[in-house]
Motif scaffolding. Structure first.
Motif, PDB file in Angstrom:
ATOM      1  N   GLY A  83      67.376  55.319 -17.495  1.00  0.00           N
ATOM      2  CA  GLY A  83      66.272  55.759 -16.644  1.00  0.00           C
ATOM      3  C   GLY A  83      65.835  54.650 -15.705  1.00  0.00           C
ATOM      4  O   GLY A  83      65.608  54.870 -14.507  1.00  0.00           O
ATOM      5  N   MET A  84      65.722  53.438 -16.237  1.00  0.00           N
ATOM      6  CA  MET A  84      65.330  52.281 -15.436  1.00  0.00           C
ATOM      7  C   MET A  84      66.410  51.932 -14.409  1.00  0.00           C
ATOM      8  O   MET A  84      66.112  51.514 -13.279  1.00  0.00           O
ATOM      9  CB  MET A  84      65.076  51.079 -16.354  1.00  0.00           C
TER      10      MET A  84
ATOM     11  N   ILE B 189      56.075  52.794 -11.652  1.00  0.00           N
ATOM     12  CA  ILE B 189      56.647  53.425 -12.854  1.00  0.00           C
ATOM     13  C   ILE B 189      57.463  52.408 -13.645  1.00  0.00           C
ATOM     14  O   ILE B 189      57.367  52.322 -14.877  1.00  0.00           O
ATOM     15  CB  ILE B 189      57.534  54.625 -12.463  1.00  0.00           C
ATOM     16  N   ILE B 190      58.277  51.614 -12.930  1.00  0.00           N
ATOM     17  CA  ILE B 190      59.071  50.572 -13.592  1.00  0.00           C
ATOM     18  C   ILE B 190      58.151  49.552 -14.251  1.00  0.00           C
ATOM     19  O   ILE B 190      58.390  49.109 -15.386  1.00  0.00           O
ATOM     20  CB  ILE B 190      60.011  49.875 -12.579  1.00  0.00           C
TER      21      ILE B 190
ATOM     22  N   ILE C 253      66.982  40.726  -7.050  1.00  0.00           N
ATOM     23  CA  ILE C 253      67.228  42.082  -7.543  1.00  0.00           C
ATOM     24  C   ILE C 253      68.009  42.052  -8.857  1.00  0.00           C
ATOM     25  O   ILE C 253      67.706  42.805  -9.795  1.00  0.00           O
ATOM     26  CB  ILE C 253      67.985  42.920  -6.496  1.00  0.00           C
ATOM     27  N   ILE C 254      69.005  41.174  -8.946  1.00  0.00           N
ATOM     28  CA  ILE C 254      69.797  41.072 -10.180  1.00  0.00           C
ATOM     29  C   ILE C 254      68.925  40.619 -11.349  1.00  0.00           C
ATOM     30  O   ILE C 254      69.021  41.172 -12.453  1.00  0.00           O
ATOM     31  CB  ILE C 254      70.985  40.117  -9.975  1.00  0.00           C
ATOM     32  N   MET C 255      68.054  39.652 -11.111  1.00  0.00           N
ATOM     33  CA  MET C 255      67.186  39.156 -12.190  1.00  0.00           C
ATOM     34  C   MET C 255      66.149  40.202 -12.595  1.00  0.00           C
ATOM     35  O   MET C 255      65.851  40.372 -13.784  1.00  0.00           O
ATOM     36  CB  MET C 255      66.508  37.866 -11.750  1.00  0.00           C
ATOM     37  N   ILE C 256      65.590  40.926 -11.615  1.00  0.00           N
ATOM     38  CA  ILE C 256      64.646  41.996 -11.937  1.00  0.00           C
ATOM     39  C   ILE C 256      65.343  43.083 -12.745  1.00  0.00           C
ATOM     40  O   ILE C 256      64.813  43.571 -13.754  1.00  0.00           O
ATOM     41  CB  ILE C 256      64.040  42.605 -10.649  1.00  0.00           C
ATOM     42  N   THR C 257      66.536  43.462 -12.297  1.00  0.00           N
ATOM     43  CA  THR C 257      67.294  44.505 -12.988  1.00  0.00           C
ATOM     44  C   THR C 257      67.577  44.107 -14.432  1.00  0.00           C
ATOM     45  O   THR C 257      67.405  44.911 -15.359  1.00  0.00           O
ATOM     46  CB  THR C 257      68.628  44.768 -12.257  1.00  0.00           C
TER      47      THR C 257
END
Length: 305
Positions: free
Chosen positions: A45-46, A113-114, A161-165
């Motif tokens: 979902g994330m 939401i995240i 973005i990679i670290m947040i993901t």
């Protein structure tokens, strides 16, 4: 001289997002998610929420670029590529700006939401990233007018973005996804540089001080070549000289022929129309290299070897 292509109907809205640049949004999400497998289970979902949000932010950033380039008189009917949609396709500048803000609004809701399902730090970092996306071409001193455009693009669209993901799946940070973010960050930055090489003459006339303008095309192309070589050598180093390595991390080396072709196209082309193939090739390289790294990470994560 290659004529600028005019788009109508739905296609002009699709082209407004500059599809060839959207690899800079989904590749980091893929790499960040694949890096999770060594540490935790993927929260699907994330994953989908993050993917949609990054595509929306990248698309909106492209629209801000379209809007402000038009307002500053940088785009004309002679503009090549898919920029200049306002002057060529008859789109209202206000509509372009409105769509960009709507995309940002939807991305912000997804970000909330995240955040609810992870950490409030995500909201803070996401807000900063969105601000950078706007300030890249908006504001009194656009980042794209400075020598740091490639760096900001690589760091925020790649590493951040990679670290947040990775964080929204695991709830922690780790050096592994940080290291894995380096090759994608480089290719995303170089996608930006390819654009600046193509537009260097027009940008110089407008007063921009990009890295390409400051050092000249030959050194800019050499810089791109050195950074790509570094990316491949870096993966070889991680594989054979660190405890985090796996032979599967060498899969991106299969993209070396495309990297060589891309550099040759950048070196050979001079005018904007001649450099369009170089930009397209850099976009393909970013996608293929990123997907090969993703596949390598998935196999590494599943097998542990």
């Amino acid at each position: 001289m290659q004529e600028a292509q005019v788009h109508t109907g739905f296609k002009k809205y699709l082209m407004l997002t500059r599809p060839h640049t959207l690899t800079a949004s989904f590749v980091p999400v893929f790499v960040g998610t694949a890096s999770v497998l060594l540490f935790a289970d993927i929260r699907w979902g994330m994953f989908f929420l993050m993917l949609i949000a990054t595509i929306l932010i990248q698309s909106a950033t492209n629209m801000f670029n379209e809007y402000y380039d038009f307002k500053r008189g940088l785009d004309s009917h002679e503009s090549v590529g898919i920029a200049g949609a306002i002057v060529r396709n008859g789109m209202s500048p206000r509509l372009v700006l409105t769509i960009a803000l709507i995309f940002y609004g939807i991305a912000a809701v997804i970000g909330i939401i995240i955040t609810i399902n992870s950490s409030w730090w995500i909201l803070v970092i996401g807000a900063v990233s969105m601000a950078v996306g706007y300030l890249y071409t908006g504001g009194p001193v656009p980042i794209s007018w400075t020598p740091f455009g490639e760096i900001f693009a690589g760091v925020f669209m790649g590493t951040v973005i990679i670290m947040i993901t990775f964080f929204i799946h695991t709830g922690t940070l780790h050096v592994f996804p940080l290291l894995m973010s380096i090759p994608p960050a480089i290719t995303i930055g170089l996608l930006n540089m390819a654009n600046n090489i193509r537009d260097r003459k027009k940008d110089k006339e407008s007063g921009r001080k990009t890295y390409v303008i400051l050092v000249g095309k030959p050194i800019a192309v050499m810089t791109a070549a050195v950074l790509l070589i570094f990316s491949y050598v870096f993966l070889i180093y991680i594989t054979f000289f660190t405890s985090m390595g796996s032979l599967f991390l060498l899969l991106p080396l299969l993209s070396i022929p495309l990297a060589m072709k891309t550099i040759m196209l950048m070196k050979k082309g001079d005018t904007p129309p001649e450099l369009i193939p170089a930009m397209a090739s850099m976009g393909k390289l970013n996608t293929i290299m990123g997907l090969l790294l993703t596949i390598g990470l998935i196999i590494y994560g599943i097998t542990g070897i």
